[in-house]
Scaffold this motif. Structure first.
Motif, short mmCIF file in Angstrom:
data_model
loop_
_atom_site.label_atom_id
_atom_site.label_comp_id
_atom_site.label_asym_id
_atom_site.label_seq_id
_atom_site.Cartn_x
_atom_site.Cartn_y
_atom_site.Cartn_z
N ARG A 119 -16.22 -9.35 11.52
CA ARG A 119 -15.63 -8.83 10.29
C ARG A 119 -15.20 -9.94 9.35
N HIS A 120 -14.85 -11.10 9.91
CA HIS A 120 -14.34 -12.21 9.10
C HIS A 120 -15.18 -13.47 9.32
N PRO A 121 -16.44 -13.46 8.88
CA PRO A 121 -17.31 -14.61 9.14
C PRO A 121 -16.88 -15.87 8.41
N ASP A 122 -16.05 -15.74 7.37
CA ASP A 122 -15.61 -16.91 6.61
C ASP A 122 -14.22 -17.37 7.03
N ALA A 123 -13.72 -16.87 8.15
CA ALA A 123 -12.33 -17.12 8.53
C ALA A 123 -12.03 -18.61 8.69
N ARG A 124 -12.99 -19.38 9.18
CA ARG A 124 -12.75 -20.80 9.47
C ARG A 124 -13.21 -21.71 8.33
N SER A 125 -13.42 -21.14 7.14
CA SER A 125 -13.90 -21.95 6.02
C SER A 125 -12.87 -23.00 5.60
N THR A 126 -11.59 -22.64 5.64
CA THR A 126 -10.50 -23.58 5.36
C THR A 126 -9.33 -23.22 6.26
#
Length: 416
Positions: free
Chosen positions: A222-229
């Motif tokens: 659900r949160h594929p961009d969670a580790r972007s920053t």
């Protein structure tokens, strides 16, 4: 691909808390499945308010472990089964998968049987035919996930969760529980080995192993961009905590409401140790409208939870064995045991309660690795569990293992 997600990263302008909610509500459907109905109604009808404390404690445990599972998926980008698959050697991985698969099968049994009972209550459909109908409908729900992505699947499950909530709590409006009985039920105690068996079943129905495995997958997809920053990760972890609390509060209210309804309406009435008997008593006490609403809630529970169970089974298989099979194919295979049991005339409510006891024995196999992973600074970084959370999780594991050990001892010694 079975677990492929079509969820696009959220734009900053759409990063509000509400838009980040969802995975926990899918996992929460496992906490209001037909197995819960059987265990909670039987408890309330047989022992009144005695075991309210079990549901309260179990729901608090569920909040804790579902948050840990979701946080693991968000922070590491891997599900709990994927982490275990990377750490176990081949033989250990296969053995672990066998026990996890048995848990998933027990889950599926409860959900299909519960849906079949609901169709029988509503339309007098024979139980084996009802089981087939539930299986076909769950395939349609899984098709939504495969073709349209997780957000649409979440929406469908949340809609069914609303129906479940209305169906199981409507009776409390006409038959409110006794406040003194509710308060007395918060005091931890048992009355013989049968109450301990029911408590184990209620625990297995409330802290669901397959939901622990699945939630980490749902959260990371659900949160594929969670580790972007780092800032984005902290935002997602915060939203995940809110998601879990809201979803499990709703599921807990439904579970406790079922027990309270049984305690206030079904106590002392013969035949209420089965869902069919409890339904008949509800109709006699509260009227046919409440009976229909209850049966519709049971049907929605079976349809939603069996879809989630199939999804969880696929997550477990992929993470541990690196094997992907279509969700619909898995749904078809796992449907067979439930149809066989319904066809040979096994008492469906008894099958539901036994399935929940099987689930309770699978809980430590999910909780202990989860506790170790989320406590690791190397794996979780700044998001590792704090001391209070680690102690609470450890106490939960000890209590669950102790309850199951006591249940085994009472069962095999014939005491109680």
């Amino acid at each position: 691909m079975v677990l492929e997600t079509k969820v696009k990263p959220l734009r900053k302008s759409r990063g509000g808390l509400v838009l980040l909610l969802g995975p926990a509500f899918v996992a929460a459907i496992a906490y209001v499945d037909p197995g819960n109905v059987a265990a909670n109604l039987t408890s309330g009808a047989s022992y009144g308010y005695l075991l309210v404390w079990v549901l309260v404690a179990a729901n608090l445990m569920a909040m804790l472990v579902q948050y840990q599972s979701a946080k693991l998926g968000v922070v590491t980008g891997r599900s709990l089964p994927e982490h275990l698959g990377r750490r176990f050697k081949t033989k250990s991985r296969r053995l672990y998968w066998v026990q996890a698969e048995l848990v998933a099968m027990a889950t599926d049994l409860a959900e299909v049987v519960g849906g079949a009972i609901a169709l029988n209550l509503l339309f007098h459909v024979p139980l084996p035919v009802g089981g087939l109908i539930v299986g076909v409908c769950s395939m349609a729900l899984l098709t939504v996930q495969n073709r349209h992505g997780q957000r649409y699947f979440e929406s469908a499950i949340i809609f069914l969760l609303i129906i479940v909530t209305i169906g199981f709590l409507a009776g409390l409006v006409l038959s409110p529980p006794d406040p003194a009985g509710m308060v007395g039920g918060l005091v931890p105690r048992f009355q013989g080995s049968e109450s301990i068996m029911l408590a184990a079943g209620m625990l297995g129905a409330t802290v669901m192993p397959h939901a622990i495995y699945l939630h980490s997958q749902l959260a990371k997809d659900r949160h594929p961009d969670a580790r972007s920053t780092p800032a984005r990760l902290r935002q997602i972890v915060k939203a995940t905590r809110a998601d879990v609390v809201l979803a499990l509060l709703l599921a807990g209210a439904v579970n406790i409401g079922m027990l309270l309804l049984a305690a206030s309406t079904l106590g002392g009435i013969a035949g209420t140790d089965s869902i069919e008997g409890a339904h008949a008593a509800i109709v006699n006490s509260l009227g046919p409208v409440i009976g229909v609403v209850f049966a519709i809630g049971l049907l929605a529970s079976g349809l939603a939870s069996t879809s989630v169970g199939a999804y969880a089974g696929a997550t477990i298989m992929h993470g541990l064995l690196k094997v992907r099979i279509p969700l619909q194919a898995r749904r078809l295979v796992s449907l067979v045991p439930a149809i066989v049991l319904l066809s040979v005339g096994v008492d469906p409510t008894w099958a539901l309660i036994v399935s929940q006891i099987v689930l309770s024995f699978g809980i430590p196999f999910a909780l202990i690795p989860l506790l170790r992973l989320t406590s690791s600074k190397e794996i979780m970084g700044e998001h590792r569990d704090g001391l209070v959370l680690r102690l609470a999780a450890l106490i939960s594991v000890v209590l669950i293992v102790a309850l199951n050990a006591l249940l085994l001892w009472l069962t095999f010694t014939g005491q109680g």
